[in-house]
Design a protein around this motif. Structure first.
Motif, PDB file in Angstrom:
ATOM      1  N   GLN A   8       0.833  -1.137   0.106  1.00  0.00           N
ATOM      2  CA  GLN A   8       0.137   0.045   0.102  1.00  0.00           C
ATOM      3  C   GLN A   8       0.931   1.351  -0.079  1.00  0.00           C
ATOM      4  OE1 GLN A   8      -2.946   0.029   2.820  1.00  0.00           O
ATOM      5  NE2 GLN A   8      -4.290  -1.266   1.622  1.00  0.00           N
ATOM      6  N   GLN A   9       0.748   2.206  -0.945  1.00  0.00           N
ATOM      7  CA  GLN A   9       1.574   3.162  -1.065  1.00  0.00           C
ATOM      8  C   GLN A   9       0.592   4.335  -0.782  1.00  0.00           C
ATOM      9  OE1 GLN A   9       4.654   2.827  -2.013  1.00  0.00           O
ATOM     10  NE2 GLN A   9       4.365   0.910  -2.048  1.00  0.00           N
ATOM     11  N   LEU A  10       1.097   5.824  -0.517  1.00  0.00           N
ATOM     12  CA  LEU A  10       0.625   6.935  -0.536  1.00  0.00           C
ATOM     13  C   LEU A  10       1.031   7.718  -1.653  1.00  0.00           C
ATOM     14  CD1 LEU A  10       1.563   8.170   3.135  1.00  0.00           C
ATOM     15  CD2 LEU A  10      -0.503   7.139   2.383  1.00  0.00           C
ATOM     16  N   ALA A  11       0.126   8.048  -2.786  1.00  0.00           N
ATOM     17  CA  ALA A  11       0.249   8.511  -3.852  1.00  0.00           C
ATOM     18  C   ALA A  11      -0.135  10.173  -3.955  1.00  0.00           C
ATOM     19  CB  ALA A  11      -0.568   8.066  -5.170  1.00  0.00           C
ATOM     20  N   ASN A  12       0.652  11.081  -4.182  1.00  0.00           N
ATOM     21  CA  ASN A  12       0.050  12.336  -4.423  1.00  0.00           C
ATOM     22  C   ASN A  12      -0.081  13.015  -2.667  1.00  0.00           C
ATOM     23  OD1 ASN A  12       0.786  12.674  -7.110  1.00  0.00           O
ATOM     24  ND2 ASN A  12      -1.231  11.857  -7.286  1.00  0.00           N
ATOM     25  N   GLY A  13       0.587  12.292  -1.864  1.00  0.00           N
ATOM     26  CA  GLY A  13       0.514  12.547  -0.322  1.00  0.00           C
ATOM     27  C   GLY A  13      -1.129  12.380   0.148  1.00  0.00           C
ATOM     28  N   ALA A  14      -1.840  11.718  -0.587  1.00  0.00           N
ATOM     29  CA  ALA A  14      -3.342  11.747  -0.126  1.00  0.00           C
ATOM     30  C   ALA A  14      -3.889  10.331  -0.027  1.00  0.00           C
ATOM     31  CB  ALA A  14      -4.048  12.377  -0.879  1.00  0.00           C
ATOM     32  N   SER A  15      -3.664   9.296  -0.872  1.00  0.00           N
ATOM     33  CA  SER A  15      -4.423   8.020  -0.608  1.00  0.00           C
ATOM     34  C   SER A  15      -3.370   6.869  -1.030  1.00  0.00           C
ATOM     35  CB  SER A  15      -5.289   7.888  -1.829  1.00  0.00           C
ATOM     36  OG  SER A  15      -4.645   7.811  -3.185  1.00  0.00           O
ATOM     37  N   ASN A  16      -3.980   5.812  -0.313  1.00  0.00           N
ATOM     38  CA  ASN A  16      -3.589   4.329  -0.577  1.00  0.00           C
ATOM     39  C   ASN A  16      -3.721   4.051  -1.724  1.00  0.00           C
ATOM     40  OD1 ASN A  16      -2.255   4.230   2.091  1.00  0.00           O
ATOM     41  ND2 ASN A  16      -4.383   3.450   2.982  1.00  0.00           N
ATOM     42  N   GLY A  17      -3.073   2.851  -2.267  1.00  0.00           N
ATOM     43  CA  GLY A  17      -3.538   2.094  -3.339  1.00  0.00           C
ATOM     44  C   GLY A  17      -2.972   0.693  -3.609  1.00  0.00           C
ATOM     45  N   THR A  18      -3.111   0.276  -4.571  1.00  0.00           N
ATOM     46  CA  THR A  18      -2.510  -1.039  -4.852  1.00  0.00           C
ATOM     47  C   THR A  18      -1.583  -1.047  -6.259  1.00  0.00           C
ATOM     48  OG1 THR A  18      -4.416  -1.501  -6.399  1.00  0.00           O
ATOM     49  CG2 THR A  18      -4.375  -2.355  -4.239  1.00  0.00           C
ATOM     50  N   VAL A  19      -0.524  -1.904  -6.109  1.00  0.00           N
ATOM     51  CA  VAL A  19       0.399  -2.052  -7.171  1.00  0.00           C
ATOM     52  C   VAL A  19       0.115  -3.339  -8.024  1.00  0.00           C
ATOM     53  CG1 VAL A  19       2.948  -2.193  -7.654  1.00  0.00           C
ATOM     54  CG2 VAL A  19       2.053  -0.901  -6.055  1.00  0.00           C
ATOM     55  N   SER A  20       0.291  -3.024  -9.285  1.00  0.00           N
ATOM     56  CA  SER A  20      -0.103  -4.169 -10.425  1.00  0.00           C
ATOM     57  C   SER A  20       0.574  -4.076 -11.803  1.00  0.00           C
ATOM     58  CB  SER A  20      -1.377  -4.522 -10.550  1.00  0.00           C
ATOM     59  OG  SER A  20      -2.149  -3.207 -11.273  1.00  0.00           O
ATOM     60  N   GLY A  21       0.508  -5.041 -12.314  1.00  0.00           N
ATOM     61  CA  GLY A  21       1.060  -4.885 -13.868  1.00  0.00           C
ATOM     62  C   GLY A  21       2.531  -4.558 -13.855  1.00  0.00           C
ATOM     63  N   GLU A  22       3.396  -5.136 -12.996  1.00  0.00           N
ATOM     64  CA  GLU A  22       5.016  -4.927 -12.949  1.00  0.00           C
ATOM     65  C   GLU A  22       5.645  -5.409 -14.290  1.00  0.00           C
ATOM     66  OE1 GLU A  22       6.295  -6.329  -9.289  1.00  0.00           O
ATOM     67  OE2 GLU A  22       4.483  -6.286  -8.399  1.00  0.00           O
ATOM     68  N   ARG A  23       6.418  -4.677 -15.133  1.00  0.00           N
ATOM     69  CA  ARG A  23       7.000  -5.182 -16.109  1.00  0.00           C
ATOM     70  C   ARG A  23       8.229  -4.304 -16.401  1.00  0.00           C
ATOM     71  NH1 ARG A  23       2.789  -1.877 -16.153  1.00  0.00           N
ATOM     72  NH2 ARG A  23       2.747  -0.068 -17.575  1.00  0.00           N
ATOM     73  N   THR A  24       8.784  -4.776 -17.184  1.00  0.00           N
ATOM     74  CA  THR A  24      10.137  -4.109 -17.563  1.00  0.00           C
ATOM     75  C   THR A  24      10.376  -3.915 -19.246  1.00  0.00           C
ATOM     76  OG1 THR A  24      11.787  -5.284 -15.951  1.00  0.00           O
ATOM     77  CG2 THR A  24      12.670  -4.259 -17.823  1.00  0.00           C
ATOM     78  N   THR A  25      10.524  -2.681 -19.449  1.00  0.00           N
ATOM     79  CA  THR A  25      10.259  -2.264 -21.005  1.00  0.00           C
ATOM     80  C   THR A  25      11.658  -1.184 -21.029  1.00  0.00           C
ATOM     81  OG1 THR A  25       8.010  -2.236 -20.772  1.00  0.00           O
ATOM     82  CG2 THR A  25       8.795  -1.061 -22.621  1.00  0.00           C
TER      83      THR A  25
END
Length: 117
Positions: A8-25
């Motif tokens: 769980q992260q804080l994005a733009n200082g305000a909200s949690n969220g989920t991480v998905s779609g990990e890839r290398t390009t």
């Protein structure tokens, strides 16, 4: 090192969220970050203009019944948004390998005189 899917992260200082779609390009590690909406906090309808913002990982320690911030780490940099169902967004982000490696090296190569000072 890619982020955990359960992170769980804080994005733009305000909200949690989920991480998905990990890839290398193209030598860059990327992931998708989907901010979580809460009843007492409404997410923006558009993240345009947040490129170069930050996704932070906040480490907490418990002290009795309260939580204290133990450390804060830059975890990624959003640069693209994709509309999701019901008005939400996924933010495509450079991961730590790109931010602290490939991306930093590309910036230093573009402006070598700045790196020397």
């Amino acid at each position: 090192m890619p982020p955990s899917r359960h992170l769980q992260q804080l994005a733009n200082g305000a909200s949690n969220g989920t991480v998905s779609g990990e890839r290398t390009t193209g030598g860059y590690d990327l992931f998708d970050f989907v901010p979580t909406d809460y009843p007492d906090f409404t997410l923006p309808g558009d993240y345009e203009g947040t490129s170069g913002g930050a996704v932070w990982r906040i480490y907490l320690k418990l002290e009795g019944d309260s939580r204290k911030t133990a450390a804060v780490r830059l975890w990624g940099m959003p640069f693209y948004q994709t509309k999701k169902g019901r008005g939400g967004h996924a933010l495509t982000c450079h991961g730590m390998g790109g931010v602290y490696g490939s991306l930093l090296n590309a910036i230093l190569a573009q402006w070598p005189e700045e790196a020397a000072s």
